[in-house]
Design an enzyme around this catalytic site. Structure first.
Site, PDB file in Angstrom:
ATOM      1  N   ASN A  85       0.809  -1.225   0.000  1.00 42.63           N
ATOM      2  CA  ASN A  85       0.000   0.000   0.000  1.00 42.63           C
ATOM      3  C   ASN A  85       0.841   1.274   0.000  1.00 42.63           C
ATOM      4  O   ASN A  85       0.445   2.278  -0.578  1.00 42.63           O
ATOM      5  CB  ASN A  85      -0.918  -0.040   1.235  1.00 42.63           C
ATOM      6  CG  ASN A  85      -1.578   1.294   1.508  1.00 42.63           C
ATOM      7  OD1 ASN A  85      -2.504   1.702   0.813  1.00 42.63           O
ATOM      8  ND2 ASN A  85      -1.090   2.010   2.525  1.00 42.63           N
ATOM      9  N   TYR A 150       3.781   8.990 -11.456  1.00 47.62           N
ATOM     10  CA  TYR A 150       3.011   8.209 -10.471  1.00 47.62           C
ATOM     11  C   TYR A 150       2.143   7.164 -11.186  1.00 47.62           C
ATOM     12  O   TYR A 150       2.156   5.981 -10.821  1.00 47.62           O
ATOM     13  CB  TYR A 150       2.148   9.172  -9.647  1.00 47.62           C
ATOM     14  CG  TYR A 150       1.114   8.504  -8.779  1.00 47.62           C
ATOM     15  CD1 TYR A 150       1.492   7.634  -7.755  1.00 47.62           C
ATOM     16  CD2 TYR A 150      -0.247   8.742  -8.976  1.00 47.62           C
ATOM     17  CE1 TYR A 150       0.539   7.023  -6.958  1.00 47.62           C
ATOM     18  CE2 TYR A 150      -1.207   8.142  -8.176  1.00 47.62           C
ATOM     19  CZ  TYR A 150      -0.815   7.281  -7.178  1.00 47.62           C
ATOM     20  OH  TYR A 150      -1.749   6.667  -6.389  1.00 47.62           O
ATOM     21  N   ALA A 152       2.522   5.880 -14.099  1.00 48.31           N
ATOM     22  CA  ALA A 152       3.369   4.859 -14.727  1.00 48.31           C
ATOM     23  C   ALA A 152       3.847   3.834 -13.694  1.00 48.31           C
ATOM     24  O   ALA A 152       3.915   2.636 -13.987  1.00 48.31           O
ATOM     25  CB  ALA A 152       4.567   5.519 -15.415  1.00 48.31           C
ATOM     26  N   LYS A 154       2.227   2.886 -11.080  1.00 48.63           N
ATOM     27  CA  LYS A 154       1.091   2.028 -10.708  1.00 48.63           C
ATOM     28  C   LYS A 154       0.681   1.114 -11.858  1.00 48.63           C
ATOM     29  O   LYS A 154       0.192   0.006 -11.634  1.00 48.63           O
ATOM     30  CB  LYS A 154      -0.082   2.904 -10.257  1.00 48.63           C
ATOM     31  CG  LYS A 154       0.209   3.680  -8.961  1.00 48.63           C
ATOM     32  CD  LYS A 154       0.428   2.763  -7.767  1.00 48.63           C
ATOM     33  CE  LYS A 154       0.443   3.547  -6.462  1.00 48.63           C
ATOM     34  NZ  LYS A 154       0.357   2.703  -5.287  1.00 48.63           N
TER      35      LYS A 154
HETATM   36  N1  LIG Z   1      -5.749   8.868  -1.492  1.00 49.66           N
HETATM   37  C1  LIG Z   1      -6.046   8.744  -2.775  1.00 49.66           C
HETATM   38  O1  LIG Z   1      -6.770   9.555  -3.384  1.00 49.66           O
HETATM   39  C2  LIG Z   1      -5.510   7.572  -3.546  1.00 49.66           C
HETATM   40  C3  LIG Z   1      -6.054   7.305  -4.814  1.00 49.66           C
HETATM   41  C4  LIG Z   1      -5.561   6.224  -5.537  1.00 49.66           C
HETATM   42  C5  LIG Z   1      -4.575   5.418  -5.013  1.00 49.66           C
HETATM   43  N2  LIG Z   1      -4.063   5.698  -3.776  1.00 49.66           N
HETATM   44  C6  LIG Z   1      -3.013   4.808  -3.285  1.00 49.66           C
HETATM   45  O2  LIG Z   1      -3.376   4.357  -1.992  1.00 49.66           O
HETATM   46  C7  LIG Z   1      -2.200   4.087  -1.225  1.00 49.66           C
HETATM   47  C8  LIG Z   1      -2.297   4.797   0.132  1.00 49.66           C
HETATM   48  O3  LIG Z   1      -2.472   6.178  -0.100  1.00 49.66           O
HETATM   49  P1  LIG Z   1      -3.010   7.155   1.040  1.00 49.66           P
HETATM   50  O4  LIG Z   1      -3.720   8.258   0.342  1.00 49.66           O
HETATM   51  O5  LIG Z   1      -3.673   6.378   2.116  1.00 49.66           O
HETATM   52  O6  LIG Z   1      -1.605   7.745   1.553  1.00 49.66           O
HETATM   53  P2  LIG Z   1      -1.198   8.514   2.908  1.00 49.66           P
HETATM   54  O7  LIG Z   1      -2.380   9.024   3.631  1.00 49.66           O
HETATM   55  O8  LIG Z   1      -0.144   9.483   2.488  1.00 49.66           O
HETATM   56  O9  LIG Z   1      -0.489   7.359   3.720  1.00 49.66           O
HETATM   57  C9  LIG Z   1       0.663   6.783   3.166  1.00 49.66           C
HETATM   58  C10 LIG Z   1       1.246   5.735   4.082  1.00 49.66           C
HETATM   59  O10 LIG Z   1       2.420   5.207   3.448  1.00 49.66           O
HETATM   60  C11 LIG Z   1       3.583   5.499   4.245  1.00 49.66           C
HETATM   61  N3  LIG Z   1       4.676   5.805   3.323  1.00 49.66           N
HETATM   62  C12 LIG Z   1       4.752   6.824   2.441  1.00 49.66           C
HETATM   63  N4  LIG Z   1       5.917   6.784   1.783  1.00 49.66           N
HETATM   64  C13 LIG Z   1       6.588   5.701   2.257  1.00 49.66           C
HETATM   65  C14 LIG Z   1       7.862   5.129   1.985  1.00 49.66           C
HETATM   66  N5  LIG Z   1       8.735   5.657   1.108  1.00 49.66           N
HETATM   67  N6  LIG Z   1       8.219   4.013   2.662  1.00 49.66           N
HETATM   68  C15 LIG Z   1       7.391   3.469   3.573  1.00 49.66           C
HETATM   69  N7  LIG Z   1       6.175   3.963   3.870  1.00 49.66           N
HETATM   70  C16 LIG Z   1       5.789   5.070   3.226  1.00 49.66           C
HETATM   71  C17 LIG Z   1       3.162   6.669   5.140  1.00 49.66           C
HETATM   72  O11 LIG Z   1       3.885   6.720   6.359  1.00 49.66           O
HETATM   73  P3  LIG Z   1       5.246   7.609   6.489  1.00 49.66           P
HETATM   74  O12 LIG Z   1       4.986   8.909   5.790  1.00 49.66           O
HETATM   75  O13 LIG Z   1       5.501   7.716   7.940  1.00 49.66           O
HETATM   76  O14 LIG Z   1       6.305   6.796   5.798  1.00 49.66           O
HETATM   77  C18 LIG Z   1       1.702   6.303   5.407  1.00 49.66           C
HETATM   78  O15 LIG Z   1       1.621   5.277   6.381  1.00 49.66           O
HETATM   79  C19 LIG Z   1      -1.023   4.546  -2.083  1.00 49.66           C
HETATM   80  O16 LIG Z   1      -0.498   3.431  -2.754  1.00 49.66           O
HETATM   81  C20 LIG Z   1      -1.662   5.487  -3.093  1.00 49.66           C
HETATM   82  O17 LIG Z   1      -0.945   5.541  -4.293  1.00 49.66           O
HETATM   83  C21 LIG Z   1      -4.505   6.747  -3.034  1.00 49.66           C
END
Ligand SMILES: NC(=O)c1ccc[n+]([C@@H]2O[C@H](COP(=O)([O-])OP(=O)(O)OC[C@H]3O[C@@H](n4cnc5c(N)ncnc54)[C@H](OP(=O)(O)O)[C@@H]3O)[C@@H](O)[C@H]2O)c1
Length: 243
Positions: A85, A150, A152, A154
Site C-alpha cells: 500500500n 506516479y 506509470a 502504478k
Molecule cells: N488517497 C487517494 O486519493 C488515492 C487514490 C488512488 C490510489 N491511492 C493509493 O493508496 C495508497 C495509500 O495512499 P493514502 O492516500 O492512504 O496515503 P497517505 O495518507 O499518504 O499514507 C501513506 C502511508 O504510506 C507510508 N509511506 C509513504 N511513503 C513511504 C515510503 N517511502 N516508505 C514506507 N512507507 C511510506 C506513510 O507513512 P510515512 O509517511 O511515515 O512513511 C503512510 O503510512 C497509495 O499506494 C496510493 O498511491 C490513493
C-alpha cells in the site's frame, strides 16, 4: 472472523487507506504488522488501531531504500497476507518533472514493492497459500495531467499483479490489485489539496471515497471470499474508469 489465524503486513499502514485496512484486518482476527517511515506516527497508529492483546505492531521502514526493505521482510515475515500500500505520489507536470522525484517514485512504488514481495513470497509458497494485494490507482488506466510518473509506477504494479498471479497461482498464492479513485486521506490532501474534491465531483458517484471504502475492497481481495480471484484489478473508483 475471516482472517483468524492469519498474519498480515500492510505497508504504509500508519495513515490513510493502509491504517483503515489494518483496522478491518484486526477486526477480522488477523495479526497485523504495519510499516511506515515515521516512528512516532507508527506508535500513534498502533494505539489508534488498538488491537487487543497486542495484535498490531509497527516496523519502521522506507520502501525507497533496499536495505530497509530487506529488514522489513525479515522483521515482519513470514506472513500470510501482504498489502503493498505504501507509495510516493508527488505531482508534477511532465515538463517540470525532476529526476530525483522520478527516481523516488519508481524506487518506492515499484522497486521496493517488487523486492519486498519477492522476499515474502517463499514462505507463502512453502505453506501452499497466501494473498498479495497491490494498491494501484485509477490513474494507472487514465490520463491524469500532473500524474505521469506516479501513474506509470502504478501501471507497472498492475502488470506485476498479472505476472505474479501467473507465476504463483499454481503454488496457492493469489495476487490482485485495488485501483482506488480520489480518496480523502492525509497524504492526498498534502499533494492534491482541493483538487481531490474537484476530481471526486467529476465521477459517476459524484464524490471522493472514504478510506474505509477502499479498505473494504482490500479486505475482500485478501480474504477467502476472493478464493477464485487472482490477477485481477478491482476498480474502487466511483465509476471513473467506466465512463
Ligand atoms: N488517497 C487517494 O486519493 C488515492 C487514490 C488512488 C490510489 N491511492 C493509493 O493508496 C495508497 C495509500 O495512499 P493514502 O492516500 O492512504 O496515503 P497517505 O495518507 O499518504 O499514507 C501513506 C502511508 O504510506 C507510508 N509511506 C509513504 N511513503 C513511504 C515510503 N517511502 N516508505 C514506507 N512507507 C511510506 C506513510 O507513512 P510515512 O509517511 O511515515 O512513511 C503512510 O503510512 C497509495 O499506494 C496510493 O498511491 C490513493
Amino acid at each position: 472472523m475471516e482472517l483468524q489465524g492469519k498474519v498480515a503486513l500492510i505497508t504504509g499502514g500508519t495513515a490513510g487507506i493502509g491504517a483503515e485496512a489494518a483496522k478491518l484486518f484486526v477486526r477480522e482476527g488477523a495479526e497485523v504488522v504495519i510499516s511506515g517511515r515515521d516512528k512516532e506516527r507508527g506508535a500513534a497508529a498502533v494505539a489508534d488501531i488498538g488491537g487487543d492483546g497486542g495484535r498490531v505492531r509497527f516496523v519502521q521502514a522506507d520502501l525507497g531504500d533496499l536495505d530497509s526493505v530487506r529488514n522489513l521482510a525479515a522483521e515482519a515475515g513470514p506472513v500470510d497476507i501482504l498489502v503493498n500500500n505504501a507509495a510516493a505520489f508527488p505531482t508534477a507536470a511532465t515538463l517540470d518533472q525532476d529526476v530525483e522525484s522520478f527516481e523516488a517514485m519508481f524506487d518506492t512504488n515499484v522497486r521496493g514493492t517488487f523486492f519486498l514481495t519477492a522476499a515474502l513470497l517463499p514462505a507463502m509458497i512453502a505453506k501452499g497459500e497466501g494473498s498479495v494485494v497491490n494498491v494501484s490507482t485509477m490513474a494507472a488506466s487514465m490520463g491524469v495531467p500532473g500524474a505521469s510518473v506516479y501513474s506509470a509506477t502504478k501501471a507497472a504494479l498492475e502488470s506485476l499483479t498479472r505476472t505474479w498471479a501467473a507465476e504463483f497461482g499454481a503454488r496457492g498464492v493469489r495476487v490482485n490489485s485495488v485501483a482506488p479513485g480520489p480518496t480523502m486521506t492525509p497524504g492526498v490532501l498534502v499533494e492534491w489539496g482541493d483538487g481531490v474534491e474537484a476530481l471526486g465531483n467529476t465521477l459517476p458517484l459524484g464524490r471522493t471515497a472514504r478510506p474505509q471504502e477502499i479498505a473494504e475492497a482490500i479486505l475482500y481481495l485478501a480474504s477467502p471470499r476472493a478464493g477464485f480471484v487472482t490477477g485481477a484489478t478491482l476498480a474502487a473508483d466511483g465509476g471513473a474508469t467506466a465512463v
